[in-house]
Write a protein that holds these residues in place. Structure first.
Motif, PDB file in Angstrom:
ATOM      1  N   ASN A 333       0.819  -1.212   0.000  1.00 48.45           N
ATOM      2  CA  ASN A 333       0.000   0.000   0.000  1.00 48.45           C
ATOM      3  C   ASN A 333       0.856   1.266   0.000  1.00 48.45           C
ATOM      4  O   ASN A 333       0.461   2.295  -0.549  1.00 48.45           O
ATOM      5  CB  ASN A 333      -0.925   0.021   1.218  1.00 48.45           C
ATOM      6  CG  ASN A 333      -2.087  -0.942   1.077  1.00 48.45           C
ATOM      7  OD1 ASN A 333      -2.442  -1.365  -0.018  1.00 48.45           O
ATOM      8  ND2 ASN A 333      -2.684  -1.306   2.208  1.00 48.45           N
ATOM      9  N   ASN A 336       3.776   0.424  -3.540  1.00 43.67           N
ATOM     10  CA  ASN A 336       3.233   0.011  -4.834  1.00 43.67           C
ATOM     11  C   ASN A 336       4.315  -0.603  -5.736  1.00 43.67           C
ATOM     12  O   ASN A 336       4.535  -0.177  -6.864  1.00 43.67           O
ATOM     13  CB  ASN A 336       2.603   1.230  -5.523  1.00 43.67           C
ATOM     14  CG  ASN A 336       1.806   0.862  -6.774  1.00 43.67           C
ATOM     15  OD1 ASN A 336       1.642   1.688  -7.664  1.00 43.67           O
ATOM     16  ND2 ASN A 336       1.316  -0.349  -6.870  1.00 43.67           N
ATOM     17  N   ARG A 362      -3.835 -10.525   0.104  1.00 43.50           N
ATOM     18  CA  ARG A 362      -5.117 -10.244  -0.550  1.00 43.50           C
ATOM     19  C   ARG A 362      -6.112  -9.596   0.415  1.00 43.50           C
ATOM     20  O   ARG A 362      -6.912  -8.750   0.022  1.00 43.50           O
ATOM     21  CB  ARG A 362      -5.701 -11.537  -1.117  1.00 43.50           C
ATOM     22  CG  ARG A 362      -4.990 -12.040  -2.360  1.00 43.50           C
ATOM     23  CD  ARG A 362      -5.518 -13.393  -2.778  1.00 43.50           C
ATOM     24  NE  ARG A 362      -4.899 -13.871  -3.998  1.00 43.50           N
ATOM     25  CZ  ARG A 362      -4.898 -15.131  -4.403  1.00 43.50           C
ATOM     26  NH1 ARG A 362      -5.495 -16.068  -3.648  1.00 43.50           N
ATOM     27  NH2 ARG A 362      -4.318 -15.476  -5.534  1.00 43.50           N
ATOM     28  N   THR A 365      -4.515  -5.657   1.446  1.00 46.45           N
ATOM     29  CA  THR A 365      -3.981  -4.733   0.450  1.00 46.45           C
ATOM     30  C   THR A 365      -5.103  -4.227  -0.444  1.00 46.45           C
ATOM     31  O   THR A 365      -6.035  -4.969  -0.749  1.00 46.45           O
ATOM     32  CB  THR A 365      -2.918  -5.443  -0.429  1.00 46.45           C
ATOM     33  OG1 THR A 365      -1.987  -6.109   0.411  1.00 46.45           O
ATOM     34  CG2 THR A 365      -2.166  -4.446  -1.299  1.00 46.45           C
ATOM     35  N   LEU A 366      -4.985  -2.983  -0.858  1.00 50.13           N
ATOM     36  CA  LEU A 366      -5.944  -2.451  -1.820  1.00 50.13           C
ATOM     37  C   LEU A 366      -5.903  -3.293  -3.091  1.00 50.13           C
ATOM     38  O   LEU A 366      -4.822  -3.607  -3.602  1.00 50.13           O
ATOM     39  CB  LEU A 366      -5.602  -0.995  -2.143  1.00 50.13           C
ATOM     40  CG  LEU A 366      -5.735  -0.008  -0.970  1.00 50.13           C
ATOM     41  CD1 LEU A 366      -5.156   1.343  -1.356  1.00 50.13           C
ATOM     42  CD2 LEU A 366      -7.185   0.130  -0.544  1.00 50.13           C
ATOM     43  N   ASN A 367      -7.064  -3.667  -3.602  1.00 46.24           N
ATOM     44  CA  ASN A 367      -7.136  -4.610  -4.715  1.00 46.24           C
ATOM     45  C   ASN A 367      -6.306  -4.180  -5.918  1.00 46.24           C
ATOM     46  O   ASN A 367      -5.581  -4.980  -6.518  1.00 46.24           O
ATOM     47  CB  ASN A 367      -8.592  -4.813  -5.142  1.00 46.24           C
ATOM     48  CG  ASN A 367      -9.357  -5.650  -4.140  1.00 46.24           C
ATOM     49  OD1 ASN A 367      -8.755  -6.381  -3.353  1.00 46.24           O
ATOM     50  ND2 ASN A 367     -10.681  -5.545  -4.145  1.00 46.24           N
ATOM     51  N   MET A 368      -6.431  -2.910  -6.319  1.00 45.63           N
ATOM     52  CA  MET A 368      -5.711  -2.446  -7.508  1.00 45.63           C
ATOM     53  C   MET A 368      -4.207  -2.545  -7.310  1.00 45.63           C
ATOM     54  O   MET A 368      -3.466  -2.869  -8.236  1.00 45.63           O
ATOM     55  CB  MET A 368      -6.103  -1.006  -7.829  1.00 45.63           C
ATOM     56  CG  MET A 368      -7.545  -0.856  -8.314  1.00 45.63           C
ATOM     57  SD  MET A 368      -7.951   0.851  -8.719  1.00 45.63           S
ATOM     58  CE  MET A 368      -6.899   1.108 -10.137  1.00 45.63           C
ATOM     59  N   MET A 369      -3.725  -2.300  -6.098  1.00 44.83           N
ATOM     60  CA  MET A 369      -2.283  -2.343  -5.834  1.00 44.83           C
ATOM     61  C   MET A 369      -1.797  -3.784  -5.721  1.00 44.83           C
ATOM     62  O   MET A 369      -0.689  -4.108  -6.155  1.00 44.83           O
ATOM     63  CB  MET A 369      -1.962  -1.548  -4.572  1.00 44.83           C
ATOM     64  CG  MET A 369      -2.318  -0.081  -4.705  1.00 44.83           C
ATOM     65  SD  MET A 369      -2.000   0.870  -3.222  1.00 44.83           S
ATOM     66  CE  MET A 369      -0.242   1.100  -3.328  1.00 44.83           C
ATOM     67  N   TYR A 370      -2.617  -4.663  -5.150  1.00 46.17           N
ATOM     68  CA  TYR A 370      -2.221  -6.065  -5.053  1.00 46.17           C
ATOM     69  C   TYR A 370      -2.024  -6.664  -6.445  1.00 46.17           C
ATOM     70  O   TYR A 370      -1.072  -7.397  -6.694  1.00 46.17           O
ATOM     71  CB  TYR A 370      -3.265  -6.872  -4.280  1.00 46.17           C
ATOM     72  CG  TYR A 370      -3.105  -8.364  -4.467  1.00 46.17           C
ATOM     73  CD1 TYR A 370      -2.036  -9.031  -3.869  1.00 46.17           C
ATOM     74  CD2 TYR A 370      -3.979  -9.092  -5.274  1.00 46.17           C
ATOM     75  CE1 TYR A 370      -1.846 -10.384  -4.058  1.00 46.17           C
ATOM     76  CE2 TYR A 370      -3.793 -10.446  -5.461  1.00 46.17           C
ATOM     77  CZ  TYR A 370      -2.730 -11.093  -4.851  1.00 46.17           C
ATOM     78  OH  TYR A 370      -2.538 -12.424  -5.056  1.00 46.17           O
ATOM     79  N   ARG A 371      -2.921  -6.329  -7.367  1.00 52.17           N
ATOM     80  CA  ARG A 371      -2.826  -6.902  -8.718  1.00 52.17           C
ATOM     81  C   ARG A 371      -1.558  -6.458  -9.446  1.00 52.17           C
ATOM     82  O   ARG A 371      -1.107  -7.136 -10.367  1.00 52.17           O
ATOM     83  CB  ARG A 371      -4.067  -6.516  -9.535  1.00 52.17           C
ATOM     84  CG  ARG A 371      -5.352  -7.187  -9.074  1.00 52.17           C
ATOM     85  CD  ARG A 371      -6.424  -7.115 -10.148  1.00 52.17           C
ATOM     86  NE  ARG A 371      -6.790  -5.743 -10.449  1.00 52.17           N
ATOM     87  CZ  ARG A 371      -7.788  -5.094  -9.862  1.00 52.17           C
ATOM     88  NH1 ARG A 371      -8.506  -5.698  -8.929  1.00 52.17           N
ATOM     89  NH2 ARG A 371      -8.077  -3.856 -10.188  1.00 52.17           N
ATOM     90  N   ASP A 372      -0.993  -5.328  -9.036  1.00 52.46           N
ATOM     91  CA  ASP A 372       0.207  -4.816  -9.701  1.00 52.46           C
ATOM     92  C   ASP A 372       1.498  -5.417  -9.144  1.00 52.46           C
ATOM     93  O   ASP A 372       2.574  -5.176  -9.692  1.00 52.46           O
ATOM     94  CB  ASP A 372       0.282  -3.289  -9.562  1.00 52.46           C
ATOM     95  CG  ASP A 372      -0.765  -2.577 -10.399  1.00 52.46           C
ATOM     96  OD1 ASP A 372      -1.268  -3.193 -11.355  1.00 52.46           O
ATOM     97  OD2 ASP A 372      -1.072  -1.411 -10.088  1.00 52.46           O
TER      98      ASP A 372
END
Length: 400
Positions: A333, A336, A362, A365-372
């Protein structure tokens, strides 16, 4: 050739500076054509050609012949001469030393691990380490004068700029790097083991490594190496990465730093060992007890028990993985990163650790940041520290 190369590159001239920039390009990008170097350095082709020709004549850059292309003229490909000089990395662990030598091209030419050694904060221990370094160098076929730098990876707070360590070998006012240099008769530097390991993973990655990486060093303690835009981040005093000494738990457990409740009191090999022994003393069972008494159990025995699907060992590893994942989630978070690499001794248990880490990340963490962020285990495993120290000893001399 080695010392001559260093004297030439260290001159306070525009030509020497440009040659260091060319070496930096070769270190991070591999072999290149004159056109590649011209674009990267924003210099004219005649200027680059003159500099590279001089470096070839001086013996530390090789002309590797024509580059095969589709049609047109085939440009020459240039790169560092691997035999021009060598660099040594030294890993100092609680019970052993490991050594790695790389050539000028950054290729590993020798590696020796787990030389028996007892790490202590004494002059005698420092002398013993330096004797082992000289013995190792003497066993190899390369002349001593070809070694341009030795990097010693130490645990705890280390300031690579001043050469001072505030954990291991902190018994004198003189920087430890100077003391090592005096004893071995070669230029030496020191750095924190989490940073050297992170650098080894970054430089030796099997595919092109992301430029923004967090490396988690899950060993007896808990450290972190940070790579931002392809460069190690040291912090103001060289102490960046003390991840394990953030407050994490109201457990009244005293950390070796002297404070209570540090993250590493619950997330580290020392936490795994402490809890495993406590649970056995409270009457729980383990396959290890068929072979050893509680008093004789070592950390490696617990790792072996995980491989043998010991319920208690796996339970404790998974518990540590879940806690680690929660804290890594916070780092994601904040930073990034493109990639989080989990290494250190505890990474030896593999998916038993990785799966609960990813599950917890999972959740926290903020979803958009986890995916990155790609979450992976160390590729180099127990070689990463010594390899990284060797590669860092090269970069400390040449990289701009």
């Amino acid at each position: 050739m080695g010392q001559r190369l260093l004297d030439e590159i260290k001159k306070d001239t525009k030509s020497a500076m440009m040659k260091r920039r060319i070496i930096t390009h070769f270190i991070y990008n591999g072999d290149a054509t004159i056109t590649d170097l011209s674009k990267d350095m924003d210099l004219s082709i005649p200027t680059i050609t003159k500099l590279v020709d001089e470096m070839c004549e001086e013996g530390y850059v090789d002309d590797n012949g024509k580059l095969e292309t589709n049609g047109g003229r085939h440009p020459n490909l240039y790169g560092l001469n691997p035999d021009a000089c060598y660099f040594l990395g030294v890993e100092v662990e609680k019970k052993y030393l490991s050594f790695c030598v790389v050539n000028f091209k950054g290729e590993i030419v020798d590696y020796k691990t787990r030389i028996p050694f007892k790490r202590e904060n004494t002059v005698e221990c420092l002398d013993k380490m330096c004797d082992e370094i000289m013995s190792y160098i003497g066993s190899l076929p390369y002349k001593k004068e070809k070694y341009l730098n030795v990097c010693v990876a130490l645990h705890g707070r280390v300031n690579p700029s001043t050469g001072c360590s505030y954990g291991t070998f902190n018994f004198a006012q003189t920087p430890i790097s100077e003391m090592i240099t005096d004893r071995i008769g070669m230029n030496a530097c020191v750095d924190n083991d989490s940073r050297t390991t992170a650098y080894g993973e970054y430089m030796m990655h099997s595919v092109k490594c992301p430029k923004n990486v967090i490396f988690i060093n899950l060993s007896w303690g808990l450290g972190m190496g940070i790579i931002i835009d392809g460069k190690l981040y040291n912090g103001m005093s060289g102490f960046a990465g003390e991840f394990g000494h953030n407050f994490g738990y109201d457990n009244q457990q005293i950390c070796h730093c002297g404070k209570k409740g540090c993250i590493e009191t619950e997330v580290s090999c020392s936490a795994l060992y402490r809890k495993f022994i406590e649970r056995l003393k409270n009457g729980e069972s383990s396959v290890i007890l068929k072979e050893k008494s509680i008093e004789n159990i070592e950390l490696d025995d617990i790792f072996d028990a995980v491989d043998r699907e010991d319920v208690l060992a796996i339970e404790l590893v998974e518990e540590i993985g879940q806690k680690l994942g929660r804290h890594i989630g916070g780092l994601i978070n904040i930073f990034n990163p493109e990639q989080v690499i989990i290494g250190g001794e505890l990474s030896r248990v593999g998916d038993y650790l990785l799966h609960p880490v990813i599950s917890a990340i999972r959740k926290h963490t903020l979803n958009m940041m986890y995916r990155d962020s790609d979450i992976v285990l160390s590729e180099l495993k127990d070689k990463a520290n010594a390899v990284g120290a060797a590669l860092l000893s090269r970069s400390n001399l040449f990289v701009i």
